[in-house]
Scaffold this motif. Structure first.
Motif, PDB file in Angstrom:
ATOM      1  N   VAL A  73       1.035  -0.725   0.357  1.00  0.00           N
ATOM      2  CA  VAL A  73      -0.063   0.068  -0.741  1.00  0.00           C
ATOM      3  C   VAL A  73       0.399   1.523  -0.131  1.00  0.00           C
ATOM      4  O   VAL A  73       0.746   2.201  -0.826  1.00  0.00           O
ATOM      5  N   THR A 155      -5.893  -0.544  -3.593  1.00  0.00           N
ATOM      6  CA  THR A 155      -5.348   0.949  -2.856  1.00  0.00           C
ATOM      7  C   THR A 155      -4.886   2.029  -4.021  1.00  0.00           C
ATOM      8  O   THR A 155      -5.083   2.806  -3.779  1.00  0.00           O
ATOM      9  N   TYR A 181      -2.068   6.886   3.677  1.00  0.00           N
ATOM     10  CA  TYR A 181      -1.396   6.330   3.555  1.00  0.00           C
ATOM     11  C   TYR A 181      -1.113   5.472   5.217  1.00  0.00           C
ATOM     12  O   TYR A 181      -1.812   4.722   6.387  1.00  0.00           O
ATOM     13  N   MET A 184      -4.789   5.139   6.416  1.00  0.00           N
ATOM     14  CA  MET A 184      -4.897   3.560   6.090  1.00  0.00           C
ATOM     15  C   MET A 184      -3.988   2.345   7.541  1.00  0.00           C
ATOM     16  O   MET A 184      -5.171   1.505   7.547  1.00  0.00           O
ATOM     17  N   LEU A 210      -8.134  -1.691   1.872  1.00  0.00           N
ATOM     18  CA  LEU A 210      -7.509  -2.128   2.061  1.00  0.00           C
ATOM     19  C   LEU A 210      -7.686  -2.717   3.399  1.00  0.00           C
ATOM     20  O   LEU A 210      -7.681  -3.805   3.613  1.00  0.00           O
TER      21      LEU A 210
END
Length: 268
Positions: A73, A155, A181, A184, A210
């Motif tokens: 990711v 993603t 990120y 996430m 995710l």
């Protein structure tokens, strides 16, 4: 319809070839292995050692799987900077004038990021994770490869949408990429279970691919039923597709505005 689809796939193929050339210019095998892969393995190890310090094998395994998958990711989100880069390099006027969809081009131009990220995540899961008590079986490896690819690509679609958003805000590209990120990492089940968060945060996490892709990986490694794994993977694909649609819409709006105002020249 068929000719349009074939044409779009051809555009993606040529754009992906350009992205592969970019990757080869950015990394050698030595710099990628020691520089990038070594950095990400160190990050996974860092979080795994937190579980070891807590004296909890279960927590250690949770952190290893979450952060190993997170590796793809982090790299996929580099695409957030891609639109700004294209604008600064002066390719937007040509792309906007071409018959090809700008969204299709930008989708293909960043595919080196999820591809490289998927390799990083798989190395983490298959070579590093066994050191912390996680041993995927031979029968699980094909599914694991597929799920990591689903994670990286779904993603990546979130990043592509954000790439369109920051085209007009070039100075914010790294802030947006890193903040996204990290968000996430916090709420999608990487460090703590999604259930830890209040309902409104869980609702936000459910919109992110995710959350579902990582749940599918955890279920696969835990030996859960194929139906449960497939259900989570399908949700990841669904949310990723929705983000891809939003990305194409945002890119179209940016293109139309650029054509109307003539604001595509070198980040002006």
């Amino acid at each position: 319809m068929t000719e349009t689809l074939v044409g779009q796939l051809r555009v993606v193929r040529y754009a992906a070839a350009a992205s592969a050339a970019d990757f080869r210019q950015t990394y050698t095998w030595r710099s990628w292995t020691i520089g990038w892969l070594g950095r990400m393995l160190s990050q996974v190890t860092f979080f795994a050692l937190i579980g070891v310090m807590l004296g909890s094998p279960e927590r250690t395994r949770y952190l290893v799987v979450g952060n190993a998958v997170m590796a793809c990711v982090i790299e996929a989100m580099i695409v957030v900077t891609g639109g700004v880069r294209e604008r600064q390099e002066g390719t937007f006027p040509l792309l906007a004038a071409s018959p090809a969809s700008l969204g299709t081009v930008l989708f293909g131009r960043g595919l080196q990021y999820p591809a490289s990220g998927a390799v990083t995540a798989l190395v983490s899961l298959l070579l590093l994770a066994p050191l912390f008590g996680i041993h995927p079986t031979a029968a699980q490896i094909p599914g694991l490869v597929l799920l990591v690819l689903v994670t990286a690509l779904s993603t990546y679609c979130v990043g592509l949408f954000l790439s369109a958003v920051v085209i007009g805000l070039p100075g914010a590209r790294n802030v947006v990429s890193n903040t996204t990120y990290l968000l996430m990492m916090a709420i999608c089940g990487v460090q703590v279970p999604v259930a830890f968060w209040p309902p409104w945060v869980r609702a936000v996490s459910d919109t992110l691919p995710l959350t579902h892709a990582l749940a599918a990986v955890r279920r696969l490694i835990a030996g859960d039923t194929a139906a449960a794994v497939t259900r989570s993977a399908a949700l990841a694909l669904l949310t990723g597709t929705l983000w891809l649609g939003l990305a194409f819409l945002a890119i179209r709006l940016v293109r139309d505005r650029g054509r109307r105002t003539g604001s595509f020249d070198y980040g002006t």
